[in-house]
Design a protein around this motif. Structure first.
Motif, PDB file in Angstrom:
ATOM      1  N   LYS A  36       0.817  -1.220   0.000  1.00 37.70           N
ATOM      2  CA  LYS A  36       0.000   0.000   0.000  1.00 37.70           C
ATOM      3  C   LYS A  36       0.848   1.267   0.000  1.00 37.70           C
ATOM      4  O   LYS A  36       0.357   2.340  -0.299  1.00 37.70           O
ATOM      5  N   ASN A  37       2.147   1.154   0.308  1.00 38.73           N
ATOM      6  CA  ASN A  37       3.040   2.310   0.306  1.00 38.73           C
ATOM      7  C   ASN A  37       3.876   2.405  -0.975  1.00 38.73           C
ATOM      8  O   ASN A  37       4.718   3.286  -1.092  1.00 38.73           O
ATOM      9  N   ALA A  38       3.654   1.517  -1.905  1.00 37.15           N
ATOM     10  CA  ALA A  38       4.478   1.461  -3.119  1.00 37.15           C
ATOM     11  C   ALA A  38       4.429   2.786  -3.877  1.00 37.15           C
ATOM     12  O   ALA A  38       3.439   3.518  -3.816  1.00 37.15           O
ATOM     13  N   PRO A  39       5.490   3.089  -4.603  1.00 38.81           N
ATOM     14  CA  PRO A  39       5.484   4.304  -5.417  1.00 38.81           C
ATOM     15  C   PRO A  39       4.458   4.206  -6.542  1.00 38.81           C
ATOM     16  O   PRO A  39       4.067   3.104  -6.937  1.00 38.81           O
ATOM     17  N   GLU A  40       4.045   5.366  -7.016  1.00 32.11           N
ATOM     18  CA  GLU A  40       3.115   5.432  -8.150  1.00 32.11           C
ATOM     19  C   GLU A  40       3.575   6.552  -9.061  1.00 32.11           C
ATOM     20  O   GLU A  40       3.875   7.649  -8.594  1.00 32.11           O
ATOM     21  N   ILE A  41       3.634   6.269 -10.356  1.00 34.65           N
ATOM     22  CA  ILE A  41       4.025   7.292 -11.321  1.00 34.65           C
ATOM     23  C   ILE A  41       2.772   7.872 -11.957  1.00 34.65           C
ATOM     24  O   ILE A  41       1.885   7.140 -12.382  1.00 34.65           O
ATOM     25  N   LYS A  42       2.691   9.208 -11.959  1.00 36.30           N
ATOM     26  CA  LYS A  42       1.538   9.895 -12.549  1.00 36.30           C
ATOM     27  C   LYS A  42       2.062  10.970 -13.492  1.00 36.30           C
ATOM     28  O   LYS A  42       2.739  11.909 -13.075  1.00 36.30           O
ATOM     29  N   PHE A  43       1.760  10.794 -14.781  1.00 36.46           N
ATOM     30  CA  PHE A  43       2.172  11.753 -15.793  1.00 36.46           C
ATOM     31  C   PHE A  43       1.171  12.899 -15.865  1.00 36.46           C
ATOM     32  O   PHE A  43      -0.039  12.682 -15.742  1.00 36.46           O
ATOM     33  N   ASP A  44       1.682  14.118 -16.072  1.00 36.10           N
ATOM     34  CA  ASP A  44       0.795  15.269 -16.258  1.00 36.10           C
ATOM     35  C   ASP A  44      -0.087  15.047 -17.475  1.00 36.10           C
ATOM     36  O   ASP A  44      -1.285  15.321 -17.444  1.00 36.10           O
ATOM     37  N   VAL A  45       0.506  14.574 -18.567  1.00 39.32           N
ATOM     38  CA  VAL A  45      -0.226  14.159 -19.775  1.00 39.32           C
ATOM     39  C   VAL A  45       0.423  12.883 -20.281  1.00 39.32           C
ATOM     40  O   VAL A  45       1.638  12.715 -20.178  1.00 39.32           O
ATOM     41  N   SER A  46      -0.366  11.990 -20.805  1.00 39.70           N
ATOM     42  CA  SER A  46       0.192  10.736 -21.311  1.00 39.70           C
ATOM     43  C   SER A  46       0.325  10.728 -22.832  1.00 39.70           C
ATOM     44  O   SER A  46       0.943   9.831 -23.390  1.00 39.70           O
ATOM     45  N   VAL A  47      -0.233  11.747 -23.503  1.00 46.67           N
ATOM     46  CA  VAL A  47      -0.136  11.850 -24.966  1.00 46.67           C
ATOM     47  C   VAL A  47       0.296  13.268 -25.322  1.00 46.67           C
ATOM     48  O   VAL A  47      -0.300  14.234 -24.858  1.00 46.67           O
ATOM     49  N   ILE A  48       1.345  13.363 -26.140  1.00 43.66           N
ATOM     50  CA  ILE A  48       1.750  14.668 -26.675  1.00 43.66           C
ATOM     51  C   ILE A  48       1.589  14.610 -28.182  1.00 43.66           C
ATOM     52  O   ILE A  48       2.109  13.714 -28.846  1.00 43.66           O
TER      53      ILE A  48
END
Length: 155
Positions: A36-48
């Protein structure tokens, strides 16, 4: 008959190598899916989207900004494009702290490609809950000189 024990020993050794390699390769891997503490990657945008551009301006690049929204350090192991015309030239090699931000640079070289629309996939392999993140570049490359020649031949 004297060769049989040697061959049996050699055969057994060869068969056990892949199992040992697989076990040792996965021994250090943590179970991030259940953490439950694992890192998570969140992109501002996933398509350019590069939009419409001419083949004379076929070299494009962009930055995908992201943040670590998890509670542990985020590590990016690899970032690879699925096509030879696209490459990931910069990505962070150091861990990204929880709440930290960084970016990945993607470059597109359309000089060896034919005009037309494209959509390229970049796979980002991490230690996050979702191990593979996918980001995309897209656009439409035109050849204005060819279009002009076609239009003149129609007249």
């Amino acid at each position: 008959m004297k060769r049989f024990p040697f061959i049996a020993l050699l055969f057994g050794t060869v068969l056990s190598l892949p199992a040992q390699t697989f076990t040792s390769a996965n021994a250090n891997k943590t179970d991030t899916k259940n953490n439950k503490n694992a890192p998570e990657i969140k992109f501002d945008v996933s398509v350019i989207n590069f939009g419409i551009f001419d083949i004379t301006d076929a070299d494009k690049s962009c930055w995908f900004k992201f943040s670590n929204t998890g509670k542990e350090d985020l590590i990016i192991y690899q970032a690879n494009a699925t096509c030879g015309c696209t490459k990931v030239s910069v990505w962070p090699k150091d861990p990204i702290k929880p709440g930290g931000r960084d970016s990945i640079k993607v470059e597109y070289d359309g000089t060896t490609r034919r005009p037309g629309t494209f959509r390229k996939v970049i796979v980002v392999k991490t230690n996050a809950k979702t191990e593979n993140a996918y980001i995309y570049i897209q656009g439409e490359m035109t050849d204005s000189a060819a279009t002009k020649r076609i239009n003149e031949s129609i007249k």
